[in-house]
Design a protein around this motif. Structure first.
Motif, mmCIF file in Angstrom:
data_model
loop_
_atom_site.group_PDB
_atom_site.id
_atom_site.type_symbol
_atom_site.label_atom_id
_atom_site.label_comp_id
_atom_site.label_asym_id
_atom_site.label_seq_id
_atom_site.Cartn_x
_atom_site.Cartn_y
_atom_site.Cartn_z
ATOM 1 N N VAL A 56 -28.716 29.743 -3.920
ATOM 2 C CA VAL A 56 -27.357 29.623 -4.475
ATOM 3 C C VAL A 56 -26.449 28.878 -3.507
ATOM 4 C CG1 VAL A 56 -25.303 30.914 -5.160
ATOM 5 C CG2 VAL A 56 -27.570 31.670 -5.925
ATOM 6 N N ALA A 57 -26.526 29.232 -2.221
ATOM 7 C CA ALA A 57 -25.684 28.570 -1.214
ATOM 8 C C ALA A 57 -26.013 27.084 -1.107
ATOM 9 C CB ALA A 57 -25.863 29.248 0.143
ATOM 10 N N SER A 58 -27.309 26.749 -1.172
ATOM 11 C CA SER A 58 -27.715 25.348 -1.087
ATOM 12 C C SER A 58 -27.235 24.564 -2.300
ATOM 13 C CB SER A 58 -29.235 25.253 -0.969
ATOM 14 O OG SER A 58 -29.655 23.915 -0.838
ATOM 15 N N LEU A 59 -27.318 25.174 -3.494
ATOM 16 C CA LEU A 59 -26.811 24.509 -4.697
ATOM 17 C C LEU A 59 -25.299 24.301 -4.612
ATOM 18 C CD1 LEU A 59 -28.833 26.197 -7.591
ATOM 19 C CD2 LEU A 59 -28.928 23.798 -6.862
ATOM 20 N N ALA A 60 -24.609 25.277 -4.034
ATOM 21 C CA ALA A 60 -23.163 25.133 -3.862
ATOM 22 C C ALA A 60 -22.855 23.969 -2.919
ATOM 23 C CB ALA A 60 -22.561 26.428 -3.321
ATOM 24 N N CYS A 61 -23.640 23.835 -1.853
ATOM 25 C CA CYS A 61 -23.466 22.700 -0.928
ATOM 26 C C CYS A 61 -23.712 21.384 -1.660
ATOM 27 C CB CYS A 61 -24.434 22.823 0.245
ATOM 28 S SG CYS A 61 -24.036 24.116 1.434
ATOM 29 N N LEU A 62 -24.725 21.366 -2.529
ATOM 30 C CA LEU A 62 -25.047 20.161 -3.290
ATOM 31 C C LEU A 62 -23.890 19.759 -4.201
ATOM 32 C CD1 LEU A 62 -27.071 18.032 -4.371
ATOM 33 C CD2 LEU A 62 -27.920 19.784 -5.939
ATOM 34 N N ALA A 63 -23.380 20.724 -4.960
ATOM 35 C CA ALA A 63 -22.319 20.424 -5.921
ATOM 36 C C ALA A 63 -21.014 20.058 -5.228
ATOM 37 C CB ALA A 63 -22.111 21.623 -6.843
ATOM 38 N N LEU A 64 -20.600 20.893 -4.284
ATOM 39 C CA LEU A 64 -19.319 20.653 -3.618
ATOM 40 C C LEU A 64 -19.377 19.434 -2.710
ATOM 41 C CD1 LEU A 64 -18.466 24.368 -2.832
ATOM 42 C CD2 LEU A 64 -17.237 22.868 -4.418
ATOM 43 N N GLY A 65 -20.558 19.179 -2.138
ATOM 44 C CA GLY A 65 -20.720 17.995 -1.301
ATOM 45 C C GLY A 65 -20.560 16.707 -2.088
ATOM 46 N N ALA A 66 -20.821 16.752 -3.398
ATOM 47 C CA ALA A 66 -20.602 15.577 -4.244
ATOM 48 C C ALA A 66 -19.130 15.417 -4.598
ATOM 49 C CB ALA A 66 -21.438 15.690 -5.513
ATOM 50 N N VAL A 67 -18.412 16.538 -4.716
ATOM 51 C CA VAL A 67 -17.000 16.481 -5.084
ATOM 52 C C VAL A 67 -16.153 15.946 -3.922
ATOM 53 C CG1 VAL A 67 -14.997 17.831 -5.837
ATOM 54 C CG2 VAL A 67 -17.268 18.372 -6.719
ATOM 55 N N VAL A 68 -16.536 16.272 -2.697
ATOM 56 C CA VAL A 68 -15.746 15.861 -1.527
ATOM 57 C C VAL A 68 -15.545 14.339 -1.480
ATOM 58 C CG1 VAL A 68 -15.726 15.720 0.997
ATOM 59 C CG2 VAL A 68 -16.240 17.896 -0.122
ATOM 60 N N PRO A 69 -16.596 13.522 -1.507
ATOM 61 C CA PRO A 69 -16.366 12.070 -1.466
ATOM 62 C C PRO A 69 -15.739 11.536 -2.748
ATOM 63 C CG PRO A 69 -18.691 12.532 -1.763
ATOM 64 C CD PRO A 69 -18.037 13.837 -1.453
ATOM 65 N N TYR A 70 -16.028 12.200 -3.889
ATOM 66 C CA TYR A 70 -15.409 11.759 -5.135
ATOM 67 C C TYR A 70 -13.892 11.899 -5.052
ATOM 68 C CZ TYR A 70 -13.816 11.624 -9.933
ATOM 69 O OH TYR A 70 -13.128 11.311 -11.074
ATOM 70 N N ALA A 71 -13.436 13.009 -4.493
ATOM 71 C CA ALA A 71 -11.994 13.230 -4.384
ATOM 72 C C ALA A 71 -11.339 12.133 -3.554
ATOM 73 C CB ALA A 71 -11.717 14.608 -3.767
ATOM 74 N N ARG A 72 -11.996 11.734 -2.482
ATOM 75 C CA ARG A 72 -11.428 10.671 -1.645
ATOM 76 C C ARG A 72 -11.425 9.332 -2.378
ATOM 77 N NH1 ARG A 72 -13.014 9.311 4.649
ATOM 78 N NH2 ARG A 72 -11.767 7.421 4.856
ATOM 79 N N ALA A 73 -12.545 9.024 -3.045
ATOM 80 C CA ALA A 73 -12.622 7.749 -3.764
ATOM 81 C C ALA A 73 -11.615 7.702 -4.913
ATOM 82 C CB ALA A 73 -14.043 7.551 -4.293
ATOM 83 N N ARG A 74 -11.487 8.803 -5.628
ATOM 84 C CA ARG A 74 -10.544 8.843 -6.748
ATOM 85 C C ARG A 74 -9.109 8.727 -6.243
ATOM 86 N NH1 ARG A 74 -9.003 7.376 -10.878
ATOM 87 N NH2 ARG A 74 -8.911 8.465 -12.878
ATOM 88 N N ALA A 75 -8.843 9.342 -5.089
ATOM 89 C CA ALA A 75 -7.501 9.229 -4.506
ATOM 90 C C ALA A 75 -7.177 7.782 -4.197
ATOM 91 C CB ALA A 75 -7.414 10.079 -3.241
ATOM 92 N N GLU A 76 -8.120 7.077 -3.605
ATOM 93 C CA GLU A 76 -7.885 5.677 -3.259
ATOM 94 C C GLU A 76 -7.696 4.823 -4.501
ATOM 95 O OE1 GLU A 76 -11.243 4.805 -0.843
ATOM 96 O OE2 GLU A 76 -10.443 5.834 0.943
ATOM 97 N N SER A 77 -8.351 5.206 -5.609
ATOM 98 C CA SER A 77 -8.225 4.419 -6.838
ATOM 99 C C SER A 77 -6.844 4.548 -7.466
ATOM 100 C CB SER A 77 -9.285 4.850 -7.854
ATOM 101 O OG SER A 77 -8.979 6.114 -8.427
ATOM 102 N N VAL A 78 -6.108 5.605 -7.121
ATOM 103 C CA VAL A 78 -4.750 5.775 -7.658
ATOM 104 C C VAL A 78 -3.687 5.506 -6.597
ATOM 105 C CG1 VAL A 78 -5.495 7.395 -9.432
ATOM 106 C CG2 VAL A 78 -4.783 8.280 -7.203
ATOM 107 N N GLY A 79 -4.100 4.876 -5.512
ATOM 108 C CA GLY A 79 -3.150 4.454 -4.495
ATOM 109 C C GLY A 79 -2.789 5.493 -3.461
ATOM 110 N N ALA A 80 -3.600 6.542 -3.334
ATOM 111 C CA ALA A 80 -3.345 7.571 -2.329
ATOM 112 C C ALA A 80 -4.465 7.549 -1.293
ATOM 113 C CB ALA A 80 -3.249 8.948 -2.995
ATOM 114 N N THR A 81 -4.336 8.369 -0.266
ATOM 115 C CA THR A 81 -5.394 8.527 0.729
ATOM 116 C C THR A 81 -5.723 10.006 0.863
ATOM 117 O OG1 THR A 81 -3.760 8.652 2.526
ATOM 118 C CG2 THR A 81 -4.698 6.484 2.036
#
Length: 215
Positions: free
Chosen positions: A119-144
């Motif tokens: 369960v912990a490893s799956l959580a790392c997998l899922a949340l680890g994908a959200v972390v870079p997505y959040a940064r990329a999506r922020a940059e796409s709307v003009g934020a950092t």
């Protein structure tokens, strides 16, 4: 944590980068090859219980992660395409590592706390994908959103070390706790990035808009 080491490794890889370029090897080829090798190692050695060997080999390739960037800068081929390819394939190799760790727990139910570990490893997998997505999506709307308590390399290395050392006597409970803490760190990083971006967008009057249906 390991950003300084990665910077030092860039200088270390410079001679090899020049050799590969003379042989006609492109930075993209190195990026793709590294992803394939790491994914194969993660999905074969980790699930079958060869966690020490898998951890060491994957760790070595993780240290070589900057080789393609060194080659690109040396050859003057830096650009958005290379950055896109490298970032995208990083997600593939990261996913393969945590899938491999999850399968290790699932295929070895005799390992103490195997269910919790999966369960912990799956959580790392899922949340680890959200972390870079959040940064990329922020940059796409003009934020950092370059904030967070653990970088990608930190999460990967800590997870691999914890899993690999179980084969030389580290209690499985320690590994499970480490994976749990990494998942929590990833969740905290996501929250930090959301809060940071909202502050920036609200500050320029962009908050409270209609969500993008394609997000």
């Amino acid at each position: 944590m390991f950003s300084g080491l990665r910077g030092a490794m860039q200088g270390f890889w410079a001679p090899l980068a020049r050799v590969l370029l003379r042989w006609g090897v492109s930075p993209d080829a190195v990026t793709i090859a590294g992803t394939v090798v790491v994914s194969v190692l993660a999905l074969t050695l980790l699930p079958t219980g060869h966690v020490l060997l898998g951890g060491v080999l994957i760790g070595l390739f993780a240290l070589a992660d900057s080789l393609d960037g060194v080659m690109a800068r040396t050859s003057g081929r830096t650009g958005p395409w290379g950055a896109f390819l490298d970032s995208t394939l990083d997600r593939v190799s990261d996913g393969a590592v945590f899938v491999g760790i999850t399968l290790w727990f699932v295929l070895h139910p005799d390992v103490p706390y195997a269910t919790w570990g999966a369960v912990a490893s799956l959580a790392c997998l899922a949340l680890g994908a959200v972390v870079p997505y959040a940064r990329a999506r922020a940059e796409s709307v003009g934020a950092t959103a370059a904030v967070g308590i653990a970088e990608r390399t930190d999460r990967l290395v800590v997870a691999l070390v914890a899993v690999a050392f179980t084969q030389v006597g580290l209690p499985e409970l320690v590994t499970v706790v480490v994976l749990t803490l990494l998942a929590v760190a990833s969740a905290v990083t996501v929250v930090q990035r959301v809060v940071t971006v909202r502050r920036q967008l609200v500050g320029v009057g962009a908050g409270g808009g209609t969500p993008d249906p394609e997000a």
